[in-house]
Design a protein around this motif. Structure first.
Motif, short mmCIF file in Angstrom:
data_model
loop_
_atom_site.label_atom_id
_atom_site.label_comp_id
_atom_site.label_asym_id
_atom_site.label_seq_id
_atom_site.Cartn_x
_atom_site.Cartn_y
_atom_site.Cartn_z
N PRO A 1 55.41 49.79 30.01
CA PRO A 1 56.64 50.01 30.79
C PRO A 1 57.52 51.10 30.22
CG PRO A 1 56.66 47.84 29.72
CD PRO A 1 55.29 48.40 29.53
N GLY A 2 57.53 51.22 28.91
CA GLY A 2 58.41 52.21 28.26
C GLY A 2 58.01 53.65 28.57
N ARG A 3 56.78 53.86 29.03
CA ARG A 3 56.31 55.24 29.29
C ARG A 3 56.50 55.63 30.74
NH1 ARG A 3 50.74 56.26 26.19
NH2 ARG A 3 51.34 58.41 26.65
N ILE A 4 56.94 54.71 31.57
CA ILE A 4 57.02 54.98 33.01
C ILE A 4 58.47 55.32 33.37
CG2 ILE A 4 56.44 54.09 35.31
CD1 ILE A 4 54.01 54.23 33.36
N ALA A 5 58.71 56.59 33.70
CA ALA A 5 60.09 57.05 33.97
C ALA A 5 60.52 56.74 35.40
CB ALA A 5 60.18 58.55 33.70
N GLY A 6 59.56 56.51 36.28
CA GLY A 6 59.84 56.22 37.68
C GLY A 6 58.51 55.91 38.33
N LEU A 7 58.56 55.30 39.50
CA LEU A 7 57.30 54.90 40.16
C LEU A 7 57.32 55.35 41.61
CD1 LEU A 7 56.42 51.11 39.58
CD2 LEU A 7 54.92 53.07 39.17
N ILE A 8 56.19 55.86 42.08
CA ILE A 8 56.06 56.16 43.51
C ILE A 8 54.83 55.40 44.00
CG2 ILE A 8 55.89 57.96 45.28
CD1 ILE A 8 56.98 59.96 43.22
N LEU A 9 55.07 54.48 44.91
CA LEU A 9 53.99 53.60 45.40
C LEU A 9 53.77 53.88 46.88
CD1 LEU A 9 55.23 50.36 43.60
CD2 LEU A 9 53.34 51.85 42.90
N CYS A 10 52.62 54.48 47.19
CA CYS A 10 52.37 54.93 48.57
C CYS A 10 51.32 54.05 49.23
CB CYS A 10 51.82 56.35 48.57
SG CYS A 10 52.66 57.47 47.47
N PHE B 1 60.94 46.08 36.80
CA PHE B 1 60.92 47.54 36.61
C PHE B 1 62.33 48.08 36.90
CE2 PHE B 1 60.09 51.96 37.86
CZ PHE B 1 59.41 52.37 36.73
N ASN B 2 63.07 48.41 35.85
CA ASN B 2 64.49 48.71 36.07
C ASN B 2 64.79 50.20 36.14
OD1 ASN B 2 64.19 49.37 33.47
ND2 ASN B 2 65.55 47.80 32.62
N LYS B 3 63.79 50.97 36.58
CA LYS B 3 64.02 52.42 36.76
C LYS B 3 63.83 52.75 38.24
CE LYS B 3 62.55 53.20 32.11
NZ LYS B 3 61.19 53.03 31.61
N PRO B 4 64.14 54.00 38.64
CA PRO B 4 64.03 54.33 40.06
C PRO B 4 62.59 54.22 40.58
CG PRO B 4 65.32 55.97 38.89
CD PRO B 4 64.71 55.09 37.84
N ALA B 5 62.47 53.78 41.80
CA ALA B 5 61.14 53.65 42.41
C ALA B 5 61.23 53.98 43.89
CB ALA B 5 60.63 52.22 42.23
N LEU B 6 60.19 54.65 44.34
CA LEU B 6 60.12 55.04 45.75
C LEU B 6 58.87 54.40 46.35
CD1 LEU B 6 60.95 56.92 48.14
CD2 LEU B 6 59.64 58.75 47.03
N VAL B 7 59.07 53.68 47.44
CA VAL B 7 57.95 53.07 48.16
C VAL B 7 57.78 53.86 49.45
CG1 VAL B 7 57.12 50.98 49.31
CG2 VAL B 7 58.45 50.79 47.18
N ILE B 8 56.55 54.33 49.68
CA ILE B 8 56.28 55.12 50.89
C ILE B 8 55.24 54.38 51.72
CG2 ILE B 8 55.29 57.30 51.74
CD1 ILE B 8 56.42 58.69 49.31
N THR B 9 55.50 54.33 53.02
CA THR B 9 54.45 53.85 53.92
C THR B 9 54.49 54.71 55.19
OG1 THR B 9 53.39 51.92 54.88
CG2 THR B 9 55.79 52.02 55.06
N SER B 10 53.65 54.38 56.14
CA SER B 10 53.59 55.20 57.35
C SER B 10 53.48 54.29 58.57
CB SER B 10 52.40 56.15 57.33
OG SER B 10 51.74 56.15 56.11
N ASP B 11 53.94 54.79 59.70
CA ASP B 11 54.02 53.90 60.86
C ASP B 11 52.68 53.67 61.56
OD1 ASP B 11 53.72 56.34 62.10
OD2 ASP B 11 55.49 56.18 63.38
N GLU B 12 51.62 54.39 61.15
CA GLU B 12 50.29 54.13 61.74
C GLU B 12 49.31 53.58 60.70
OE1 GLU B 12 48.99 57.75 63.69
OE2 GLU B 12 50.77 57.82 64.97
N ASP B 13 49.85 53.06 59.59
CA ASP B 13 48.96 52.51 58.55
C ASP B 13 48.55 51.10 58.94
OD1 ASP B 13 47.64 51.55 56.35
OD2 ASP B 13 49.04 52.36 54.88
N GLU B 14 47.28 50.94 59.32
CA GLU B 14 46.82 49.61 59.75
C GLU B 14 46.31 48.78 58.58
OE1 GLU B 14 44.21 50.24 63.07
OE2 GLU B 14 45.83 51.27 64.16
N LEU B 15 46.10 49.43 57.43
CA LEU B 15 45.59 48.68 56.27
C LEU B 15 46.72 48.03 55.49
CD1 LEU B 15 42.86 51.13 54.95
CD2 LEU B 15 42.59 49.15 56.41
#
Ligand code: MLT
Length: 248
Positions: free
Chosen positions: A90-99, A185-199
Motif C-alpha cells: 500500500p505504501g508504494r501506491i500513490a493513486g489507483l485507476i480501476l477501469c 485505500f486512503n489516497k485518490p482513486a478513479l473508477v472508470i466504466t462505460s455505458d456499453e460494458d456488458e461484462l
C-alpha cells in the motif's frame, strides 16, 4: 514531480491494448505498459497465474527500475492485479485507476466458466476464443463503427499463448474479494466504466467507488469493456486531470 503510471492490461490481451493511450498519457506521467506473465512478448508462463503472482512480478519490475511509488491503472484483470498490488504494497501506491473491473470474487458459476475458458483455450485454440470474445468485450458502437479496431482486438486475442490464457483464467477464479482493500485505500482513486460494458455492469463500479474513501467515478459513453481504446479521448479526459492532480 512526474508520477509513474503503470498500465496493466486485461485478459486475454497484451500491452498493445494501450497503444492509443501511451503518447497522450506520457504528456503528464512516465508510462510503463508491460506484458503480464505469458502474454504478448513475455514467454515466462508457468502454473496457475494468480493475481498475486502478477502483482509481485510488477512490484519486482518497479524495484528493478528503482521506482518507489506508482499509480497502477488496470483494466478488468489489470484492475484485479492493481488491487492485489494495493493490498501487498500500500505504501508504494500513490493513486489507483480501476477501469471496467470489479473488487468482488467470482461466483461459483463464474468459476466454472473460468474452467471452461481454460479448457477451450487449450483444446480449441485462440482463434475460436477470439471470435467468441470480441462481441463481449467491444461495445455495440465500436462493433458498428470501427471495423479496424474490432480486427485489432480480435488479432490481439488470437495471438496469445493458450497456456498463458488457461493459467490466467484459472488464476482469476482464485482471487478473493478485495473490497476491503478499497475501504482502507486512503489516497485518490478513479473508477472508470462505460455505458456499453456488458461484462462489468454499472453497479460493480459504483460499489468500488463507494468503497473508496477518495473515489470518483467516470462513465464513458459509447464504449464497451475496453474503454481505453474504444473511446480514447474520453478516457484521457478522465485520466489526465486525475494524474495532474496527483502531481501537484
Ligand atoms: C478482462 O477483460 O480482463 C476480463 O474480462 C476479466 C474477467 O474475465 O474477469
Amino acid at each position: 514531480m512526474r508520477p509513474t503510471l503503470l498500465l496493466i492490461h486485461g485478459f486475454p490481451l497484451d500491452h498493445t491494448l494501450w497503444e492509443p493511450n501511451i503518447a497522450p498519457l506520457s504528456t503528464v506521467a512516465d508510462v510503463m505498459a508491460p506484458d503480464l506473465r505469458g502474454f504478448g512478448n513475455d514467454r515466462s508462463s508457468d502454473g496457475t497465474l494468480t493475481m498475486e503472482k502478477c502483482a509481485d512480478d510488477l512490484l519486482r519490475q518497479l524495484d528493478a527500475r528503482g521506482i518507489a511509488s506508482v499509480i497502477p491503472c488496470g483494466l478488468s484483470m489489470g484492475g484485479y492485479i492493481a488491487m492485489a498490488m494495493a493490498e501487498r504494497a500500500p505504501g508504494r501506491i500513490a493513486g489507483l485507476i480501476l477501469c471496467n473491473t470489479r473488487s468482488t470474487a467470482d461466483t461459483s458459476e463464474g468459476k466454472l466458466g473460468r474452467e471452461a475458458t481454460a479448457k477451450d483455450a487449450m483444446e480449441k485454440g485462440m482463434h475460436v476464443i477470439a471470435r467468441g470474445m470480441v462481441p463481449k468485450v467491444l461495445g455495440a458502437t465500436t462493433r458498428r463503427e470501427r471495423p479496424a479496431e474490432v480486427a485489432r482486438i480480435e488479432a490481439m486475442i488470437a495471438r496469445q499463448d493458450p497456456g498463458a490464457v488457461a493459467a490466467a483464467s484459472l488464476g482469476m477464479a482464485q482471487r478473493p474479494d478485495r473490497t476491503h482493500v478499497l475501504h482502507s485505500f486512503n489516497k485518490p482513486a478513479l473508477v472508470i466504466t462505460s455505458d456499453e460494458d456488458e461484462l462489468m455492469p454499472l453497479p460493480t463500479s459504483e460499489h468500488m467507488a463507494h468503497a473508496l474513501p477518495h473515489g470518483q467515478l467516470t462513465i464513458i459513453p459509447r464504449a464497451g469493456h475496453l474503454s481505453n481504446t474504444e473511446q480514447p479521448e474520453a478516457f484521457h479526459q478522465a485520466v489526465i486531470p486525475f494524474l495532474r492532480s496527483l502531481a501537484e
